[in-house]
Design an enzyme around this catalytic site. Structure first.
Site, PDB file in Angstrom:
ATOM      1  N   ASP A   8     -13.396  -9.508  -0.029  1.00  0.00           N
ATOM      2  CA  ASP A   8     -11.940  -9.538  -0.071  1.00  0.00           C
ATOM      3  C   ASP A   8     -11.488 -10.913  -0.532  1.00  0.00           C
ATOM      4  O   ASP A   8     -11.919 -11.934   0.029  1.00  0.00           O
ATOM      5  CB  ASP A   8     -11.343  -9.230   1.308  1.00  0.00           C
ATOM      6  CG  ASP A   8     -11.539  -7.770   1.708  1.00  0.00           C
ATOM      7  OD1 ASP A   8     -12.119  -7.006   0.902  1.00  0.00           O
ATOM      8  OD2 ASP A   8     -11.115  -7.399   2.817  1.00  0.00           O
ATOM      9  N   ASP A 129      -5.095   4.900   3.393  1.00  0.00           N
ATOM     10  CA  ASP A 129      -5.118   3.921   4.476  1.00  0.00           C
ATOM     11  C   ASP A 129      -4.192   4.387   5.586  1.00  0.00           C
ATOM     12  O   ASP A 129      -3.006   4.659   5.343  1.00  0.00           O
ATOM     13  CB  ASP A 129      -4.668   2.556   3.960  1.00  0.00           C
ATOM     14  CG  ASP A 129      -5.525   2.086   2.786  1.00  0.00           C
ATOM     15  OD1 ASP A 129      -6.726   2.393   2.790  1.00  0.00           O
ATOM     16  OD2 ASP A 129      -4.984   1.427   1.886  1.00  0.00           O
TER      17      ASP A 129
END
EC number: 5.3.1.16
Length: 246
Positions: A8, A129
């Site tokens: 990330d 998500d």
């Protein structure tokens, strides 16, 4: 079952967030390319990269770092974060990215995703998500009124490669993957599902791999690797063994 080690990116650094909160970022390094090569040395053939700044901004913010990763990593790179228009998709595929993960645009402009999935066969992954069962967008900063399963069904016949399901409430917290919710989604849709959020050790990898035959395509893991709680080589081996018994 594929094990995707995660990188990330925030301000060019390798970080992990807690529950998707940009203010709760732990920095694990300032050389994403070196991290990608470490994962490759451990046997990884797939990599999951997220441009966190891009997810919030709606456009790429860590392009140079992603470019270096794609150039250096010998396997397949799956990229998400800020992909909202056809030129984004075309540009990343031209660079050598294997698959693109689209979340916010999938909810707000589903036709765009369907068009891209049709044009780029097996190249588009839809991110589903979830926060308390509802789809979250804009880098998880906004929660919609759309249930996860409804979102998934919209893309069943669209030609997307798979669904990436993340339980935001577990992401980056090492609470264990929400296996029940992941399996429920896989059983309700014809699309393969990639599990994400909360992986804490080999047990998560083992259980998920046993359900590969039910549509669990892979699992993404980040913090457990960076904190030394999960050995990537062992995870890759476990995924292969478990799938064989499934």
């Amino acid at each position: 079952m594929i094990v995707f080690p995660a990188i990330d990116l925030k301000n060019g650094q390798v970080v992990r967030l807690a529950e998707g909160d940009m203010d709760r970022a732990t920095v694990y390094g300032d050389d994403p390319t070196a991290q990608a090569l470490l994962f490759a040395d451990a046997g990884a053939e797939h990599l999951h990269v997220v441009d966190l700044d891009g997810a919030f901004a709606g456009e790429s913010r860590n392009r140079e770092a992603v470019e270096r990763i794609v150039e250096a990593f010998p396997g397949h790179v799956q990229l998400g974060g800020g992909i909202r228009k056809p030129s984004d998709v075309e540009g990343w595929f031209a660079l050598g990215v294997s698959r693109l993960v689209i979340g916010s645009a999938a909810l707000k402009d589903p036709q765009f995703v369907k068009d891209m999935a049709k044009e780029w066969e097996n190249g588009i992954v839809v991110a589903v998500d979830a926060r308390d069962g509802m789809v979250a967008t804009e880098g998880w900063a906004e929660v919609s009124d759309v249930p996860v399963h409804d979102m998934a069904r919209r893309f069943e016949d669209a030609g997307v490669a798979s669904l990436l399901f993340t339980d935001i409430g577990r992401d980056g917290l090492l609470k264990g993957c929400n296996i029940d919710a992941t399996l429920d989604l896989a059983r309700r849709t014809s699309l393969p599902v990639i599990a994400s959020g909360g992986v804490k050790g080999l047990d998560d990898i083992h259980v998920l791999s046993l359900h590969a035959h039910e549509g669990i395509e892979g699992v993404i893991t980040g913090r457990a690797l960076y904190d030394g709680r999960l050995d990537l080589g062992a995870a890759l081996a476990m995924a292969r063994r478990g799938e064989g018994r499934g």
